[in-house]
Design a protein around this motif. Structure first.
Motif, PDB file in Angstrom:
ATOM      1  N   ALA A 290     -58.531  29.307  -1.930  1.00 39.79           N
ATOM      2  CA  ALA A 290     -59.530  29.370  -0.662  1.00 39.79           C
ATOM      3  C   ALA A 290     -60.244  27.992  -0.383  1.00 39.79           C
ATOM      4  O   ALA A 290     -60.247  27.507   0.440  1.00 39.79           O
ATOM      5  N   ALA A 291     -61.093  27.741  -1.551  1.00 37.61           N
ATOM      6  CA  ALA A 291     -61.726  26.526  -1.332  1.00 37.61           C
ATOM      7  C   ALA A 291     -61.057  25.167  -1.165  1.00 37.61           C
ATOM      8  O   ALA A 291     -61.287  24.662  -0.318  1.00 37.61           O
ATOM      9  N   LEU A 292     -59.864  25.205  -1.586  1.00 37.28           N
ATOM     10  CA  LEU A 292     -58.756  24.020  -1.280  1.00 37.28           C
ATOM     11  C   LEU A 292     -58.329  23.928   0.297  1.00 37.28           C
ATOM     12  O   LEU A 292     -58.337  22.982   0.866  1.00 37.28           O
ATOM     13  N   ALA A 293     -57.973  25.340   0.707  1.00 32.23           N
ATOM     14  CA  ALA A 293     -57.668  25.146   2.026  1.00 32.23           C
ATOM     15  C   ALA A 293     -58.809  24.940   2.871  1.00 32.23           C
ATOM     16  O   ALA A 293     -58.484  24.381   3.791  1.00 32.23           O
ATOM     17  N   ALA A 294     -59.858  25.346   2.827  1.00 33.97           N
ATOM     18  CA  ALA A 294     -60.986  25.004   3.439  1.00 33.97           C
ATOM     19  C   ALA A 294     -61.357  23.506   3.743  1.00 33.97           C
ATOM     20  O   ALA A 294     -61.644  22.925   4.491  1.00 33.97           O
ATOM     21  N   ALA A 295     -61.271  22.857   2.213  1.00 33.70           N
ATOM     22  CA  ALA A 295     -61.634  21.382   2.226  1.00 33.70           C
ATOM     23  C   ALA A 295     -60.369  20.768   2.722  1.00 33.70           C
ATOM     24  O   ALA A 295     -60.732  19.548   3.592  1.00 33.70           O
ATOM     25  N   MET A 296     -59.122  21.286   2.712  1.00 28.31           N
ATOM     26  CA  MET A 296     -58.153  20.549   3.508  1.00 28.31           C
ATOM     27  C   MET A 296     -58.266  20.745   4.901  1.00 28.31           C
ATOM     28  O   MET A 296     -58.046  19.453   5.583  1.00 28.31           O
ATOM     29  N   LEU A 297     -58.617  21.838   5.382  1.00 29.05           N
ATOM     30  CA  LEU A 297     -59.002  21.863   6.768  1.00 29.05           C
ATOM     31  C   LEU A 297     -60.001  20.678   7.351  1.00 29.05           C
ATOM     32  O   LEU A 297     -60.024  20.329   8.488  1.00 29.05           O
ATOM     33  N   LEU A 298     -60.948  20.628   6.551  1.00 29.69           N
ATOM     34  CA  LEU A 298     -62.263  19.877   6.602  1.00 29.69           C
ATOM     35  C   LEU A 298     -61.802  18.285   6.685  1.00 29.69           C
ATOM     36  O   LEU A 298     -62.208  17.709   7.481  1.00 29.69           O
ATOM     37  N   THR A 299     -60.773  17.928   5.914  1.00 31.60           N
ATOM     38  CA  THR A 299     -60.346  16.498   5.917  1.00 31.60           C
ATOM     39  C   THR A 299     -59.710  16.408   7.289  1.00 31.60           C
ATOM     40  O   THR A 299     -59.806  15.262   7.818  1.00 31.60           O
ATOM     41  N   GLY A 300     -58.649  17.467   7.839  1.00 34.15           N
ATOM     42  CA  GLY A 300     -58.037  17.252   8.976  1.00 34.15           C
ATOM     43  C   GLY A 300     -59.025  16.948  10.056  1.00 34.15           C
ATOM     44  O   GLY A 300     -58.890  16.187  10.954  1.00 34.15           O
ATOM     45  N   ALA A 301     -60.227  17.940  10.307  1.00 34.53           N
ATOM     46  CA  ALA A 301     -61.343  17.709  11.139  1.00 34.53           C
ATOM     47  C   ALA A 301     -62.081  16.414  11.202  1.00 34.53           C
ATOM     48  O   ALA A 301     -62.364  16.185  12.228  1.00 34.53           O
ATOM     49  N   SER A 302     -62.202  15.794  10.047  1.00 34.78           N
ATOM     50  CA  SER A 302     -62.684  14.654  10.085  1.00 34.78           C
ATOM     51  C   SER A 302     -62.036  13.449  10.838  1.00 34.78           C
ATOM     52  O   SER A 302     -62.288  12.797  11.526  1.00 34.78           O
ATOM     53  N   TYR A 303     -60.349  13.570  10.773  1.00 36.23           N
ATOM     54  CA  TYR A 303     -59.842  12.668  11.399  1.00 36.23           C
ATOM     55  C   TYR A 303     -59.546  13.029  12.774  1.00 36.23           C
ATOM     56  O   TYR A 303     -59.538  12.376  13.737  1.00 36.23           O
ATOM     57  N   GLY A 304     -59.585  14.460  13.189  1.00 35.82           N
ATOM     58  CA  GLY A 304     -59.455  14.939  14.277  1.00 35.82           C
ATOM     59  C   GLY A 304     -60.645  14.556  15.299  1.00 35.82           C
ATOM     60  O   GLY A 304     -60.480  14.497  16.756  1.00 35.82           O
TER      61      GLY A 304
END
Length: 418
Positions: A290-304
């Motif tokens: 769950a923590a990894l999934a949230a962090a990956m989504l945050l990575t995508g948001a940083s580029y978005g």
């Protein structure tokens, strides 16, 4: 008596001395990483090679990193963690001295490949060592600290490399890099004992249910859970690595100066150095998937975020968000690799993980720059956000199977004789 603050004990306390020896060696080695930083500039300015030839040589170095990761994993399982770390660090020193004196193109290319192999082989051995000496409850913190000292060393190394190259020329970069490699090798050789698990029957490690074996990479190719995790890691690295080329191109295209770009990039190192030791203990309370999934989504948001604004503040904010995600992802991912690895195969599993990172470094920058050039920035940034969201969902869906496998392997390790 001076009482150690609680947050400092949670961040740094309770880890064995050998761990800190490897951590110090990692810091010294990364602080002396002069040559990689300035390799392309050295090749074009000191050896009068074309930009395309310099780029090809750097790519050859990247191929060596990937091959070295696999070789280092195999070596650390067969020869041992301590011997592999010492050998590749000492070998790196010799190669660096030779590379700095080479004039012929064929020799330069060959040495760049060998240097990549030697450099790539260190991480699997060090990662397997951490798995050996740190048990499950402290692994996230330990891997976070290794990542922390590496980044701190790189920050020092980039600064020193610029000062040395400007004041004394390129030759001293090679000698300085070689000296720090030898210093790190000496620390490992003197202060680190061998930790490779010794099995009574090395042909049958303690994983009977999955029959993993230890010959070649068959154990990895038969492990569906680990292969799925490697796939997620590859997707994440493709996303993350876009800061190397595509982000730089985009910032320059929108009038961001080189100085401002450098300051924005420095935010990454500053955030890692300041926050990593204290974030890692906090991560232990969450489910890894769950923590990894949230962090990956945050990575995508940083580029978005870059699809909505081209202001300097937006670029800086995106880099900070990406760094927060990185601080979580690196120790959690390393811990998952350690937890999924049977004791006799820790080096090889870590080697495959490191090789996947190197492969993403080879593919990702070209892919991102091509999308940016031919399809536009919004397609790239929004596409990365979508890809990150897909990776996050993939991580969540495999979470239950991942946790079952980790539990099985821990039970097998606890039940194993001796």
């Amino acid at each position: 008596m001076i009482r150690t603050p609680d947050f400092a004990r949670r961040a740094f306390g309770g880890l064995p001395g050998m761990f800190w020896a490897v951590a110090i060696g990692t810091f010294i080695n990364s602080a002396g990483e002069f040559v990689v930083t300035f390799l392309s500039i050295y090749l074009t300015e000191a050896r009068d090679l074309s930009s395309s030839t310099a780029g090809l040589i750097v790519s050859v170095f990247g191929v060596g990193l990937s091959a070295g990761a696999l070789a280092g994993g195999f070596s650390s399982d067969r020869l041992g963690r301590r011997r592999t770390m010492t050998l590749v660090l000492a070998t790196s020193a010799v190669i660096l001295v030779c590379l700095g004196r080479s004039r012929q193109l064929v020799l330069i290319v060959s040495l760049a490949l060998l240097y990549g192999i030697a450099k790539g082989a260190f991480s699997p051995a060090a990662g397997a060592f951490v798995s050996d000496v740190i048990d499950g409850k402290d692994r996230v913190r330990a891997y976070g600290l290794i990542y922390w000292v590496y980044n701190a060393g790189c920050g020092v190394g980039v600064t020193l490399a610029g000062l040395i190259a400007g004041a004394y020329g390129f030759t001293l970069l090679f000698w300085g890099d070689a000296a720090t490699s030898l210093a790190a090798a000496t620390i490992v050789a003197v202060f680190v004992a061998e930790t490779r698990p010794r099995l009574s029957n090395p042909q049958k490690p303690a994983a009977p249910k999955h029959d993993l074996g230890i010959k070649g990479l068959g154990a990895i190719t038969r492990d569906a859970i680990f292969l799925r995790f490697l796939g997620i890691r590859f997707v994440y690295e493709i996303i993350y690595i876009q800061y190397l080329v595509a982000l730089a191109l985009d910032m320059r295209a929108h009038g961001i100066s080189m100085g401002t770009y450098g300051v924005c990039m420095a935010l990454n190192a500053v955030c890692v150095i300041v926050l990593q030791p204290f974030v890692s203990p906090w991560l232990e309370r969450f489910r890894s998937s769950a923590a990894l999934a949230a962090a990956m989504l945050l990575t995508g948001a940083s580029y978005g975020l870059y699809a909505t604004s081209t202001a300097t503040l937006a670029y800086a904010a995106g880099i900070v968000l990406m760094t927060f995600a990185e601080i979580a992802i690196e120790p959690l991912a390393s811990t998952i690799v350690a937890d999924l690895s049977p004791a006799a195969l820790r080096g090889r599993f870590r080697g495959a993980y490191s090789a996947m990172d190197a492969l993403a470094v080879m593919v990702g920058p070209w892919l991102g720059a091509s999308v940016w050039e031919h399809y536009g920035r919004n397609v790239l940034w929004l596409g990365l956000f979508g890809l990150a969201a897909a990776a996050a969902v993939w991580m969540l869906t495999m979470g239950p199977a991942l946790e079952r496998r980790v539990k099985e392997l821990r039970t097998q390790a606890a039940d194993a004789p001796g």
